[in-house]
Structure formats: structure tokens, C-alpha cells
Design a protein around this motif. Structure first.
Motif, PDB file in Angstrom:
ATOM      1  N   GLU A 184       0.527  -0.915  -0.320  1.00 14.17           N
ATOM      2  CA  GLU A 184      -0.231   0.231   0.220  1.00 14.17           C
ATOM      3  C   GLU A 184       0.813   1.517  -0.135  1.00 14.17           C
ATOM      4  O   GLU A 184       1.888   1.575   0.817  1.00 14.17           O
ATOM      5  N   PRO A 185       0.457   2.357  -0.764  1.00 12.31           N
ATOM      6  CA  PRO A 185       1.249   3.334  -0.142  1.00 12.31           C
ATOM      7  C   PRO A 185       1.492   3.778   0.511  1.00 12.31           C
ATOM      8  O   PRO A 185       0.784   3.734   1.266  1.00 12.31           O
ATOM      9  N   LEU A 186       3.129   4.218   1.070  1.00 10.02           N
ATOM     10  CA  LEU A 186       2.760   4.942   2.849  1.00 10.02           C
ATOM     11  C   LEU A 186       2.372   6.995   2.695  1.00 10.02           C
ATOM     12  O   LEU A 186       2.108   6.976   3.249  1.00 10.02           O
ATOM     13  N   PHE A 187       3.172   7.461   1.649  1.00  3.91           N
ATOM     14  CA  PHE A 187       2.927   9.176   1.408  1.00  3.91           C
ATOM     15  C   PHE A 187       2.091   8.883   1.052  1.00  3.91           C
ATOM     16  O   PHE A 187       1.630   8.941   0.278  1.00  3.91           O
ATOM     17  N   THR A 188       0.302   9.427   1.736  1.00  2.00           N
ATOM     18  CA  THR A 188      -0.184  10.027   1.218  1.00  2.00           C
ATOM     19  C   THR A 188      -0.890  11.544   1.308  1.00  2.00           C
ATOM     20  O   THR A 188      -2.489  12.182   1.056  1.00  2.00           O
ATOM     21  N   ALA A 189      -0.460  11.865   2.139  1.00  2.00           N
ATOM     22  CA  ALA A 189      -0.761  13.658   2.278  1.00  2.00           C
ATOM     23  C   ALA A 189       0.781  14.309   1.429  1.00  2.00           C
ATOM     24  O   ALA A 189       1.803  13.754   2.192  1.00  2.00           O
ATOM     25  N   GLY A 202       3.505  22.265  -9.374  1.00  2.00           N
ATOM     26  CA  GLY A 202       2.069  21.716  -9.688  1.00  2.00           C
ATOM     27  C   GLY A 202       1.676  20.417 -10.796  1.00  2.00           C
ATOM     28  O   GLY A 202       0.576  19.804 -11.026  1.00  2.00           O
ATOM     29  N   ARG A 203       2.235  19.724 -11.748  1.00  2.00           N
ATOM     30  CA  ARG A 203       1.950  18.529 -12.001  1.00  2.00           C
ATOM     31  C   ARG A 203       1.746  17.109 -11.633  1.00  2.00           C
ATOM     32  O   ARG A 203       1.418  16.760 -11.467  1.00  2.00           O
ATOM     33  N   ALA A 208      -0.554  13.097  -7.781  1.00  4.18           N
ATOM     34  CA  ALA A 208      -0.227  13.056  -6.484  1.00  4.18           C
ATOM     35  C   ALA A 208      -1.684  12.968  -6.185  1.00  4.18           C
ATOM     36  O   ALA A 208      -2.448  11.832  -6.014  1.00  4.18           O
ATOM     37  N   ALA A 209      -2.896  14.032  -6.582  1.00  4.44           N
ATOM     38  CA  ALA A 209      -4.442  13.918  -6.057  1.00  4.44           C
ATOM     39  C   ALA A 209      -5.241  13.143  -7.397  1.00  4.44           C
ATOM     40  O   ALA A 209      -5.486  12.214  -6.643  1.00  4.44           O
ATOM     41  N   ASP A 210      -4.286  12.625  -8.479  1.00  2.72           N
ATOM     42  CA  ASP A 210      -4.910  11.452  -9.072  1.00  2.72           C
ATOM     43  C   ASP A 210      -4.755  10.709  -8.398  1.00  2.72           C
ATOM     44  O   ASP A 210      -5.028   9.318  -8.992  1.00  2.72           O
ATOM     45  N   GLN A 214      -3.644  13.417  -0.528  1.00  7.15           N
ATOM     46  CA  GLN A 214      -3.858  15.077  -0.377  1.00  7.15           C
ATOM     47  C   GLN A 214      -3.364  16.154  -0.795  1.00  7.15           C
ATOM     48  O   GLN A 214      -2.342  15.803  -0.393  1.00  7.15           O
ATOM     49  N   VAL A 215      -3.157  17.026  -0.920  1.00  3.15           N
ATOM     50  CA  VAL A 215      -2.447  17.406  -1.357  1.00  3.15           C
ATOM     51  C   VAL A 215      -2.448  19.041  -0.085  1.00  3.15           C
ATOM     52  O   VAL A 215      -4.108  20.530  -0.663  1.00  3.15           O
ATOM     53  N   VAL A 216      -1.711  19.579   0.068  1.00  2.00           N
ATOM     54  CA  VAL A 216      -2.029  20.837   0.995  1.00  2.00           C
ATOM     55  C   VAL A 216      -0.917  22.043   0.338  1.00  2.00           C
ATOM     56  O   VAL A 216      -0.123  21.849   0.652  1.00  2.00           O
ATOM     57  N   VAL A 217      -1.353  23.056   0.227  1.00  2.00           N
ATOM     58  CA  VAL A 217      -0.957  24.425  -0.918  1.00  2.00           C
ATOM     59  C   VAL A 217       0.636  24.970   0.213  1.00  2.00           C
ATOM     60  O   VAL A 217      -1.379  25.649   1.242  1.00  2.00           O
ATOM     61  N   LYS A 218       1.317  25.180   0.923  1.00  2.00           N
ATOM     62  CA  LYS A 218       1.699  25.748   2.229  1.00  2.00           C
ATOM     63  C   LYS A 218       1.974  27.258   1.232  1.00  2.00           C
ATOM     64  O   LYS A 218       2.583  27.821  -0.280  1.00  2.00           O
ATOM     65  N   GLU A 219       2.391  28.755   1.936  1.00  2.00           N
ATOM     66  CA  GLU A 219       3.128  29.854   1.065  1.00  2.00           C
ATOM     67  C   GLU A 219       2.967  29.919  -0.185  1.00  2.00           C
ATOM     68  O   GLU A 219       3.058  30.483  -1.294  1.00  2.00           O
ATOM     69  N   SER A 220       1.548  30.541   0.474  1.00  2.00           N
ATOM     70  CA  SER A 220       0.952  30.912  -0.988  1.00  2.00           C
ATOM     71  C   SER A 220       0.423  32.119  -1.492  1.00  2.00           C
ATOM     72  O   SER A 220       0.702  32.916  -2.828  1.00  2.00           O
TER      73      SER A 220
END
Length: 317
Positions: A184-189, A202-203, A208-210, A214-220
Motif C-alpha cells: 500500500e502507498p505509505l505517503f498519501t499527504a 503543479g504537475r 499525486a491527487a490523481d 491529499q495536497v495542502v498548499v503552503k506559502e501561497s
């Protein structure tokens, strides 16, 4: 858009010094632990009232985990998820003039030290635990023994992931996506810097989302470069400011709205240090960007290596 896709990060208020701009105006001299905890609680109250239910902290954010834990306990809340990170230690000792404020350690020993401290503070509120600024060169993405212990968190229902920094963020994301434990995938965040000046990951984030991450954007808002009054004379910053003004927006609102417009973004963090900054970011959640405006704003992108070199040179104030 809805504020439910916003989160609030406490990097700027959990410790006295950080690299965001305008800290003298934002915080003044009120930087004792007690003063910053009060500020943090006020920000969290405002965030909760606005509909935000995700809080980002880290072991290295001074006392941010503690501040968040106290707030959750005092308010008796059960509907707030907290994400934290391990792999850096705060060593600034609450000294504004410290030569070093944090040190990186991605070893198994560091995880074994930091995880129990985070768990003790945040308990059931902790929804995800990330390797802080994972890069290919530290070996953390190839450490099978560490991965086995992280998988134990996954089995307990804690989402495991990484945050990234530097010009090779996309490489780190893709390497992490391929780490498997027990099939199973370990890293999913993933928590990744993406903004109008540095959109290079971005790509990889869409990939990752596909794949169910789950993707969190920092430093927007680029550590304040895209905040009101943050102009540093660079072409990209000036372009964002001009485009925002033409729409009756502030540059931070255009920046946050652009991040929220990315279909792969699960949450976009506000790094606000003041209630006014938070209110501006909350307002951005209701901005529906015209595709043409978003395309024009994306022209602000800088060379990734240059962006990160400039970020690394920012002073801790």
C-alpha cells in the motif's frame, strides 16, 4: 469557493522569529510565549468562526503544537483536524537574535523522539503526520526501517506524508508516491509550496491527487512577497499586484484564489499573523477567477532555483 478548503498554518505565530515579511508591523514587540499564545488563540477563533477546520503545525514551529492543543481543549472542539510535521527541531530558544532557529534531522531516532511528543499534545485531533521538508538528499524517502514505523501510524488511521521545499519539490513528491509498505502507498499527504511565483510542482501535485493523495498548499503568498505592501520590485510581484488591483483585489487575495483554483488542492493554508490578514484570505475563498486572469497571473512565475535562493536568504525577524 468555500472556506472549508482553507486551512490555517501557525508557522508565523508559534515562535518569535520567522521569515515572513512585515513582522515588526504585524507582531511588534509582543512576542513572549504568553503573548503569542493569545494571538494564536485569537486567530484560531477567527478561523473557526469563518468555517476553517484544518490547522497546520510542526515540532519546529516553536510552541505551535502546544498553543493549538490548549485552544482545542479550552474550546472543547471535536471537528477540527490538525496536521503536524516532524524532522526539524526548534533550537532558537525564543531568542530573536539566535544564529540558528531550527535544525533538520530525518533519522529514525528523531521520529521516535518527536512522534510521542506530538501524539501526547494533539491526540485524537491529529489527522496527518508529515516528514518536514523531505528531500531526496536526506535519505528519508529510502529509509525502509523508518517507513515500517510510519506505516504503523497509517494503520492507526493517521495519514502519513511529506512536506517539501526547494527547487526539486516535484522530484520529492514523485519519489514519495512510489514508496510502498505492505503493498500500500505509505505517503498519501503532501504539503507543498505552490504560488504564482513558484508553481513548478503543479504537475506532480496533480499526479499525486490523481493517485488518491491529499495536497495542502503552503506559502501561497510567498512568505509575504504577495501580500499588500510586499512589493520587492521584481517583475512577477509587480505583475500580480497590477492584475489584482485591476480586479479590485489585494495581491494576497489573487494569490490565495489562484491556489484554490487548482483542482488538485485539498486545502490552501493561510499563514496569517493578524486577524486582518486572515479576513483577507477568507474573502479570497469567494473569488471565482476568470480563466484568462488566472492565465495572466501565472506569467508571474520565476525561475525555481532563483526563487528558492531568495527565500533561503530571507532574514528571521
Amino acid at each position: 469557493m468555500s472556506t472549508s478548503r482553507l486551512g490555517i498554518g501557525l508557522a508565523a505565530v508559534g515562535r518569535p522569529a520567522y521569515i515572513t515579511g512585515h513582522r515588526s508591523a504585524d507582531l511588534g514587540d509582543g512576542r513572549t510565549p504568553e503573548q503569542l499564545e493569545a494571538r494564536t488563540h485569537a486567530l484560531l477563533d477567527a478561523a473557526y468562526t469563518s468555517g476553517i477546520r484544518y490547522v497546520d503545525v510542526a515540532r519546529s514551529y516553536g510552541r505551535a503544537e502546544e498553543f493549538a492543543a490548549h485552544w482545542l481543549d479550552e474550546r472543547g472542539l471535536s471537528d477540527v483536524e490538525v496536521g503536524s510535521k516532524w524532522g526539524y527541531r526548534y533550537v532558537g530558544d525564543w531568542d530573536m537574535a539566535a544564529t540558528v532557529h531550527e535544525v533538520k534531522d530525518h533519522s529514525l531516532a528523531a521520529f521516535r523522539e518527536q512522534w510521542p511528543a506530538t501524539r501526547a499534545l494533539l491526540g485524537q485531533h491529529l489527522g496527518r503526520y508529515l516528514v518536514h521538508s523531505a528531500t531526496l538528499d536526506t535519505g528519508v524517502l529510502a529509509d525502509a526501517a523508518l517507513h515500517r514505523e510510519l506505516a504503523a501510524l497509517r494503520e492507526r488511521g493517521v495519514r502519513v506524508g511529506i512536506s517539501t521545499s526547494g527547487p526539486r519539490q516535484a522530484d520529492a513528491v514523485r519519489a514519495a508516491l512510489d514508496v510502498m509498505v505492505d503493498g500500500e502507498p505509505l505517503f498519501t499527504a503532501f504539503q507543498v509550496t505552490w504560488n504564482l511565483l513558484e508553481p513548478s510542482a503543479g504537475r506532480a501535485l496533480a499526479e499525486a491527487a490523481d493517485r488518491g493523495a491529499q495536497v495542502v498548499v503552503k506559502e501561497s503568498v510567498a512568505n509575504g512577497r504577495l501580500a499588500p505592501g510586499g512589493s520587492d520590485g521584481t517583475a512577477g510581484v509587480d505583475l500580480v499586484a497590477a492584475l489584482a488591483a485591476a480586479q479590485g483585489l489585494s495581491p494576497d487575495q489573487l494569490a490565495v484564489a489562484a491556489a484554490l483554483a487548482q483542482p488538485w488542492a485539498w486545502r490552501v493554508l493561510s499563514g496569517a499573523a493578524t486577524p486582518a490578514q486572515l479576513a483577507s484570505h477568507v474573502a479570497a475563498a469567494d473569488v471565482a477567477l476568470d480563466p484568462g486572469l488566472l492565465e495572466a497571473a501565472m506569467a508571474a512565475a520565476e525561475d525555481s532555483s532563483a526563487y528558492w535562493a531568495a527565500r533561503s536568504a530571507r532574514p528571521w525577524t
